[in-house]
Design an enzyme around this catalytic site. Structure first.
Site, PDB file in Angstrom:
ATOM      1  N   SER A 125       0.807  -0.989  -0.040  1.00 53.63           N
ATOM      2  CA  SER A 125      -0.045  -0.125   0.028  1.00 53.63           C
ATOM      3  C   SER A 125       0.951   1.167   0.159  1.00 53.63           C
ATOM      4  CB  SER A 125      -0.981   0.039   1.174  1.00 53.63           C
ATOM      5  OG  SER A 125      -1.633   1.084   1.447  1.00 53.63           O
ATOM      6  N   GLU A 127       0.069   3.712   1.557  1.00 52.66           N
ATOM      7  CA  GLU A 127      -0.076   4.397   2.870  1.00 52.66           C
ATOM      8  C   GLU A 127       1.366   4.143   3.721  1.00 52.66           C
ATOM      9  OE1 GLU A 127      -2.331   5.858   4.708  1.00 52.66           O
ATOM     10  OE2 GLU A 127      -3.673   6.084   3.005  1.00 52.66           O
ATOM     11  N   TYR A 149      -2.488   0.390  10.236  1.00 45.48           N
ATOM     12  CA  TYR A 149      -2.647  -0.297   8.641  1.00 45.48           C
ATOM     13  C   TYR A 149      -1.313  -0.175   7.752  1.00 45.48           C
ATOM     14  CZ  TYR A 149      -4.044  -0.911   3.886  1.00 45.48           C
ATOM     15  OH  TYR A 149      -3.986  -1.197   2.598  1.00 45.48           O
TER      16      TYR A 149
END
Length: 325
Positions: A125, A127, A149
């Site tokens: 990801s 992120e 996450y």
């Protein structure tokens, strides 16, 4: 005939990837923790449910993962299963870290010991990079996760790199930026905006309530992104690649564009500070140059074109479900 395993096959990416692989002549297996009808809607929507062999599997139990890889000789394994909500990860950090890291470790260990010739794809990801000193993001930038996450995805990402380097596995990570489709879950931003806006248009809801919309994200189209995943496992050498559109868009602009298309006044938009995340990234977008040049992936979509397509598809589906007249 090639044989592929897709974990998380009932999600957006899993369903579209399964459709792509079936069209290419693969035999496709998919793992799921539940075979309830609602969980299979994506496969049914794409009309491929009967062409997929579903396997009940707990990815956090190594013995189950090892047994599956012993029983079926997979050529390719796509790991798309994850607790994928950034917001939920703040409320459930232990579950997020436990599942997102342990599942990847179990899969890599099983590949190493049982099926080392299999090619492994991990859905990483954007992120993981958090706030960066410069944009666009490229693969070699340092990781700076700002949520449980993101931290879980960073740990899993590093495991993939470790197993590739230590054991010479064909293990790669596709670094995915936000991507949407009709099969996106209701809890995600664009899906929520479209769904709630249609309810407002037809008098079924009063307002659209959102959190921080003064941030920018790199949005793309899910069905095109799964093609990049497949291309990564066809390359001669394993490597990690960015899967992104290469540009960012303001969340507020997505809402206002949707409102204009549906003739909804801006007064129907309510920004609710209670929905803000503890930390947020102001702007993020990636560089897909290597992905295009080295893998032959083509991506020229504009997100506004995608948005119009998604609104039409959602409106048709909601009418079929009699959620709107």
């Amino acid at each position: 005939m090639k044989c592929a395993l897709i974990t998380g096959i009932t999600g957006q990416d899993g369903a579209y990837l399964a459709k792509l692989l079936i069209e290419k002549g693969y035999k496709v297996y998919g793992t799921t923790r539940s075979e309830s009808r609602s969980n299979l809607q994506g496969l049914e929507y794409l009309e491929i449910r009967e062409q997929v062999q579903l396997v009940s599997l707990d990815l956090t139990h190594y013995q189950e993962v090892e047994a599956l890889l012993k029983n079926i000789k997979f050529d390719e394994i796509y790991n798309l299963a994850a607790q994928s909500s950034v917001g939920r990860s703040f409320a459930e950090p232990d579950e997020t870290m436990s599942f997102n890291v342990q599942s990847v470790l179990n899969l890599l260990e099983a590949v190493r010991t049982v099926r080392p010739s299999a090619r492994f794809f991990q859905a990483s990801s954007s992120e993981m990079y958090g706030r960066t000193e410069s944009l666009p993001i490229i693969e070699t930038m340092p990781l700076n996760p700002l949520s449980p996450y993101a931290a879980s995805k960073a740990a899993a990402h590093m495991l993939v790199n470790s197993y590739r380097n230590m054991y010479h596995l064909y293990a790669v990570a596709g670094i995915l930026f936000n991507h949407e489709s009709h099969l996106r879950s209701q809890g995600f931003f664009v899906k929520k905006v479209i769904h709630d806006s249609l309810l407002i248009k037809y008098g079924k809801k009063e307002t659209l309530q959102v959190g921080n919309i003064e941030v920018r994200r790199d949005f793309g189209y899910g069905p095109k992104y799964v093609e990049a995943m497949w291309r990564m496992l066809q390359a001669e050498k394993p490597d990690d690649y960015m899967i992104c559109s290469g540009r960012s868009i303001l969340l507020k602009d997505i809402i206002l564009y949707t409102f204009r298309l549906l003739d909804i006044p801006e007064s129907k938009l309510i920004v609710e500070p209670a929905f803000y995340r503890p930390t947020d990234i102001e702007d993020i977008y990636g560089d897909n140059t290597r992905t295009k040049e080295e893998l032959g992936w083509e991506y020229e979509e504009t997100f506004y074109d995608i948005l119009e397509r998604l609104i039409r598809e959602e409106e048709e589906q909601m009418k079929e479900q009699k959620l709107i007249p």
